[in-house]
Design a protein around this motif. Structure first.
Motif, PDB file in Angstrom:
ATOM      1  N   TYR A  10       0.834  -1.199   0.000  1.00 34.62           N
ATOM      2  CA  TYR A  10       0.000   0.000   0.000  1.00 34.62           C
ATOM      3  C   TYR A  10       0.869   1.251   0.000  1.00 34.62           C
ATOM      4  CZ  TYR A  10      -3.504   3.445   1.364  1.00 34.62           C
ATOM      5  OH  TYR A  10      -4.321   4.545   1.407  1.00 34.62           O
ATOM      6  N   ALA A  11       1.987   1.223   0.733  1.00 36.57           N
ATOM      7  CA  ALA A  11       2.903   2.363   0.732  1.00 36.57           C
ATOM      8  C   ALA A  11       3.492   2.589  -0.661  1.00 36.57           C
ATOM      9  CB  ALA A  11       4.016   2.135   1.753  1.00 36.57           C
ATOM     10  N   LEU A  12       3.836   1.521  -1.350  1.00 38.65           N
ATOM     11  CA  LEU A  12       4.373   1.655  -2.709  1.00 38.65           C
ATOM     12  C   LEU A  12       3.338   2.260  -3.649  1.00 38.65           C
ATOM     13  CD1 LEU A  12       6.225  -1.780  -3.176  1.00 38.65           C
ATOM     14  CD2 LEU A  12       7.262   0.464  -2.823  1.00 38.65           C
ATOM     15  N   LEU A  13       2.103   1.792  -3.544  1.00 40.17           N
ATOM     16  CA  LEU A  13       1.046   2.255  -4.439  1.00 40.17           C
ATOM     17  C   LEU A  13       0.698   3.720  -4.215  1.00 40.17           C
ATOM     18  CD1 LEU A  13      -1.367  -0.823  -4.271  1.00 40.17           C
ATOM     19  CD2 LEU A  13       0.018  -0.130  -6.241  1.00 40.17           C
ATOM     20  N   THR A  14       0.897   4.211  -3.000  1.00 41.70           N
ATOM     21  CA  THR A  14       0.477   5.576  -2.650  1.00 41.70           C
ATOM     22  C   THR A  14       1.665   6.513  -2.428  1.00 41.70           C
ATOM     23  OG1 THR A  14       0.323   4.915  -0.311  1.00 41.70           O
ATOM     24  CG2 THR A  14      -1.683   4.775  -1.633  1.00 41.70           C
ATOM     25  N   ASP A  15       2.864   6.082  -2.830  1.00 39.09           N
ATOM     26  CA  ASP A  15       4.072   6.902  -2.705  1.00 39.09           C
ATOM     27  C   ASP A  15       4.305   7.380  -1.281  1.00 39.09           C
ATOM     28  OD1 ASP A  15       4.751   6.738  -5.442  1.00 39.09           O
ATOM     29  OD2 ASP A  15       3.289   8.293  -5.910  1.00 39.09           O
ATOM     30  N   GLY A 128      -7.469  -7.403  -1.417  1.00 36.44           N
ATOM     31  CA  GLY A 128      -8.377  -6.270  -1.353  1.00 36.44           C
ATOM     32  C   GLY A 128      -7.856  -5.082  -2.146  1.00 36.44           C
ATOM     33  N   LEU A 129      -6.536  -4.860  -2.146  1.00 36.27           N
ATOM     34  CA  LEU A 129      -5.957  -3.769  -2.931  1.00 36.27           C
ATOM     35  C   LEU A 129      -6.176  -4.000  -4.422  1.00 36.27           C
ATOM     36  CD1 LEU A 129      -2.577  -3.235  -1.008  1.00 36.27           C
ATOM     37  CD2 LEU A 129      -4.720  -1.976  -0.740  1.00 36.27           C
ATOM     38  N   PHE A 130      -6.201  -5.254  -4.825  1.00 40.05           N
ATOM     39  CA  PHE A 130      -6.451  -5.578  -6.236  1.00 40.05           C
ATOM     40  C   PHE A 130      -7.900  -5.304  -6.640  1.00 40.05           C
ATOM     41  CE2 PHE A 130      -2.381  -7.585  -6.049  1.00 40.05           C
ATOM     42  CZ  PHE A 130      -1.956  -7.750  -7.359  1.00 40.05           C
ATOM     43  N   LEU A 131      -8.775  -5.046  -5.671  1.00 44.43           N
ATOM     44  CA  LEU A 131     -10.171  -4.724  -5.972  1.00 44.43           C
ATOM     45  C   LEU A 131     -10.376  -3.232  -6.215  1.00 44.43           C
ATOM     46  CD1 LEU A 131     -11.995  -6.922  -3.268  1.00 44.43           C
ATOM     47  CD2 LEU A 131     -11.643  -7.462  -5.684  1.00 44.43           C
ATOM     48  N   ILE A 132      -9.359  -2.413  -5.961  1.00 39.79           N
ATOM     49  CA  ILE A 132      -9.481  -0.961  -6.097  1.00 39.79           C
ATOM     50  C   ILE A 132      -9.072  -0.561  -7.516  1.00 39.79           C
ATOM     51  CG2 ILE A 132      -8.754   1.275  -5.191  1.00 39.79           C
ATOM     52  CD1 ILE A 132      -8.028  -0.157  -2.562  1.00 39.79           C
ATOM     53  N   PRO A 133     -10.003  -0.057  -8.338  1.00 43.52           N
ATOM     54  CA  PRO A 133      -9.678   0.273  -9.736  1.00 43.52           C
ATOM     55  C   PRO A 133      -8.519   1.254  -9.874  1.00 43.52           C
ATOM     56  CG  PRO A 133     -12.060   0.266  -9.406  1.00 43.52           C
ATOM     57  CD  PRO A 133     -11.441   0.119  -8.047  1.00 43.52           C
ATOM     58  N   LYS A 134      -8.377   2.166  -8.927  1.00 44.14           N
ATOM     59  CA  LYS A 134      -7.324   3.194  -8.973  1.00 44.14           C
ATOM     60  C   LYS A 134      -5.931   2.580  -9.108  1.00 44.14           C
ATOM     61  CE  LYS A 134      -5.397   6.748  -5.833  1.00 44.14           C
ATOM     62  NZ  LYS A 134      -5.285   7.877  -6.765  1.00 44.14           N
ATOM     63  N   TYR A 135      -5.727   1.380  -8.526  1.00 42.01           N
ATOM     64  CA  TYR A 135      -4.397   0.769  -8.504  1.00 42.01           C
ATOM     65  C   TYR A 135      -4.246  -0.390  -9.491  1.00 42.01           C
ATOM     66  CZ  TYR A 135      -4.458   3.336  -4.097  1.00 42.01           C
ATOM     67  OH  TYR A 135      -4.580   4.315  -3.158  1.00 42.01           O
ATOM     68  N   ALA A 136      -5.282  -0.660 -10.264  1.00 43.58           N
ATOM     69  CA  ALA A 136      -5.283  -1.861 -11.110  1.00 43.58           C
ATOM     70  C   ALA A 136      -4.132  -1.863 -12.107  1.00 43.58           C
ATOM     71  CB  ALA A 136      -6.624  -1.983 -11.829  1.00 43.58           C
ATOM     72  N   GLU A 137      -3.915  -0.726 -12.780  1.00 47.95           N
ATOM     73  CA  GLU A 137      -2.884  -0.685 -13.820  1.00 47.95           C
ATOM     74  C   GLU A 137      -1.490  -0.877 -13.235  1.00 47.95           C
ATOM     75  OE1 GLU A 137      -1.225   2.258 -17.389  1.00 47.95           O
ATOM     76  OE2 GLU A 137      -3.066   2.781 -16.287  1.00 47.95           O
ATOM     77  N   GLU A 138      -1.212  -0.190 -12.145  1.00 49.12           N
ATOM     78  CA  GLU A 138       0.121  -0.313 -11.545  1.00 49.12           C
ATOM     79  C   GLU A 138       0.348  -1.717 -10.987  1.00 49.12           C
ATOM     80  OE1 GLU A 138       3.138   2.102  -8.574  1.00 49.12           O
ATOM     81  OE2 GLU A 138       1.092   2.799  -8.864  1.00 49.12           O
ATOM     82  N   ALA A 140      -0.951  -4.457 -12.115  1.00 52.12           N
ATOM     83  CA  ALA A 140      -0.755  -5.348 -13.267  1.00 52.12           C
ATOM     84  C   ALA A 140       0.675  -5.270 -13.778  1.00 52.12           C
ATOM     85  CB  ALA A 140      -1.742  -4.988 -14.374  1.00 52.12           C
ATOM     86  N   GLN A 141       1.275  -4.074 -13.710  1.00 54.09           N
ATOM     87  CA  GLN A 141       2.662  -3.928 -14.146  1.00 54.09           C
ATOM     88  C   GLN A 141       3.625  -4.529 -13.131  1.00 54.09           C
ATOM     89  OE1 GLN A 141       3.116   0.278 -14.783  1.00 54.09           O
ATOM     90  NE2 GLN A 141       2.001   0.272 -16.716  1.00 54.09           N
ATOM     91  N   MET A 142       3.289  -4.396 -11.853  1.00 56.26           N
ATOM     92  CA  MET A 142       4.163  -4.925 -10.804  1.00 56.26           C
ATOM     93  C   MET A 142       4.129  -6.444 -10.757  1.00 56.26           C
ATOM     94  SD  MET A 142       3.237  -2.207  -7.765  1.00 56.26           S
ATOM     95  CE  MET A 142       4.366  -2.842  -6.541  1.00 56.26           C
ATOM     96  N   PHE A 143       2.938  -7.012 -10.964  1.00 56.61           N
ATOM     97  CA  PHE A 143       2.765  -8.463 -10.812  1.00 56.61           C
ATOM     98  C   PHE A 143       2.035  -9.033 -12.024  1.00 56.61           C
ATOM     99  CE2 PHE A 143       2.493  -6.493  -6.560  1.00 56.61           C
ATOM    100  CZ  PHE A 143       3.681  -6.984  -6.027  1.00 56.61           C
ATOM    101  N   PRO A 144       2.768  -9.271 -13.137  1.00 51.58           N
ATOM    102  CA  PRO A 144       2.131  -9.926 -14.288  1.00 51.58           C
ATOM    103  C   PRO A 144       1.509 -11.268 -13.901  1.00 51.58           C
ATOM    104  CG  PRO A 144       4.293  -9.062 -14.879  1.00 51.58           C
ATOM    105  CD  PRO A 144       4.173  -8.938 -13.398  1.00 51.58           C
ATOM    106  N   LEU A 145       2.168 -11.977 -12.972  1.00 48.17           N
ATOM    107  CA  LEU A 145       1.576 -13.182 -12.382  1.00 48.17           C
ATOM    108  C   LEU A 145       1.016 -12.770 -11.027  1.00 48.17           C
ATOM    109  CD1 LEU A 145       4.326 -15.854 -13.209  1.00 48.17           C
ATOM    110  CD2 LEU A 145       2.139 -15.500 -14.364  1.00 48.17           C
TER     111      LEU A 145
END
Length: 389
Positions: A10-15, A128-138, A140-145
């Motif tokens: 969560y810290a990474l996603l929100t800088d 749960g973080l994967f359910l938040i549309p705001k972070y979906a793109e990032e 997906a780039q961080m974890f292709p799997l």
């Protein structure tokens, strides 16, 4: 360990910078993960009583929303918002629909403008973080799997202290290093899924032999000259459990009788303290060491619903065999175990909240890669989810 890793993501996603409020039971467990700095809050941090925060705290996001004390407009200027905020993401956050708004896009827009976020959780909230549309793109780039999220984050962030690592290496070099294959078996007996140690032992044997993890034995024959040479051992079993009886019986089984394949099986158990003692520092060292030792396994068998098992197989990056829980099954022996379909840990108490309507929504049906957990925690936690590919 699960909640630390989730908070780090969560810290990474929100800088944000992640700082950790250190309690006594964490002293000397981990190495500092970030070079040249510390991840612990300074002793003179101006907000006191952090461990006393709960779902009723008046600086919590849920309370402020309920009392209309915070501007929840996504376009609200930062100057209209408090300088700090408490986020209650514990197992009991879903009792109402206030704290779970953390997982909504509009609310994340508001929270992102607040400088200091005090986050408390005892859950693995990454699905749960994967359910938040705001972070979906990032994400997906961080974890292709997708299911490798904890595997990569945990191996990056969590490093045993020198004290714990010395315990790990001593045991590994003494008992595991020459083995051709390490079979890790973790047995946890829960109050909510009681089973006798006798039945638990029988389950372990049936699981490992039926799934060809360990060979069968000729019970009518005695081991003529059991070898004491570690070079003769073809498989080593590392049994981790609070209970010693399961180990003793499994050890005697392979010590006293020849295997049907001719393989030599060694069985070891680092400790058996009979009950959890998290208030004791050495007990926590031992638990940490045994999690890491299990993560060295080539094959893992773990108790369904066990967070101890989640961390072990998540660090290992392998899909375990789950020992069938007595919850939801009248017979834990049929089948005795089944294979996991994802290496991700389970988020036991995921929010069942519809951000658009304010009603309920099943978190298992919102995005394709977040689905119902594949272990029997689902019988206790109806909305448990994990990541799948």
């Amino acid at each position: 360990m699960l909640s630390l890793t989730a908070t780090f993501l969560y810290a990474l996603l929100t800088d944000r910078v992640m700082l950790l409020h250190q309690l006594d039971d964490m002293v000397d467990l981990f190495c500092e993960p970030f070079p040249g700095t510390t991840w612990y809050l300074p002793s003179d941090f101006p907000i006191h009583g952090l461990e006393g925060h709960n779902k009723h705290s008046q600086n919590s996001y849920g309370y402020l929303v309920e009392k209309n004390l915070i501007n929840t407009d996504p376009n609200a200027p930062p100057s209209s918002l408090p300088s700090s905020l408490y986020l209650h993401l514990m197992h009991d956050m879903g009792d109402d629909h206030l704290h779970v708004r953390f997982f909504c896009d509009d609310d994340q827009q508001v929270i992102s403008k607040i400088n200091w976020v005090l986050l408390r959780t005892n859950q693995y909230i990454i699905p749960g973080l994967f359910l938040i549309p705001k972070y979906a793109e990032e994400l997906a780039q961080m974890f292709p799997l997708k299911e490798t999220a904890f595997h990569h984050l945990g191996r990056y962030l969590l490093h045993p202290s020198n004290t714990v690592w010395a315990m790990i290496m001593r045991y590994h070099n003494s008992y595991l290093v020459k083995s051709k294959e390490i079979i890790g078996i973790q047995v946890r007996i829960f109050d909510w899924a009681p089973i006798s140690t006798e039945k638990s032992y029988e389950q372990v044997v049936k699981c490992t032999q039926q799934k060809s993890i360990l060979p069968g034995v000729n019970l009518n024959q005695s081991q003529i000259s059991p070898s004491t040479s570690t070079e003769a051992t073809t498989k080593t079993v590392l049994l981790v459990s609070l209970h010693g009886e399961i180990y003793e019986r499994l050890y005697n089984l392979y010590f006293e009788h020849p295997t049907t394949t001719g393989e030599m099986i060694s069985v070891y158990q680092p400790s058996h303290e009979e009950k959890q003692q998290t208030e004791k520092k050495f007990h926590n060292y031992q638990a940490m060491a045994e999690i890491w030792l299990l993560s060295f396994s080539d094959v893992l068998v773990t108790s369904a619903g066990s967070t101890f098992g989640y961390v072990s197989y998540g660090l290992a990056g392998i899909k375990p065999w789950y020992l069938q829980s007595s919850i939801g099954s009248q017979n834990t022996q049929n089948p005795p175990c089944y294979r996991a379909t994802s290496i991700d840990p389970c988020y036991h108490t995921a929010p069942n909240f519809n951000c658009k309507t304010g009603g309920t929504a099943d978190p298992r049906n919102l995005v394709r890669h977040v689905r119902q957990c594949d272990d029997h925690s689902v019988y206790i936690y109806a909305s448990s989810v994990k990541l799948f590919d």
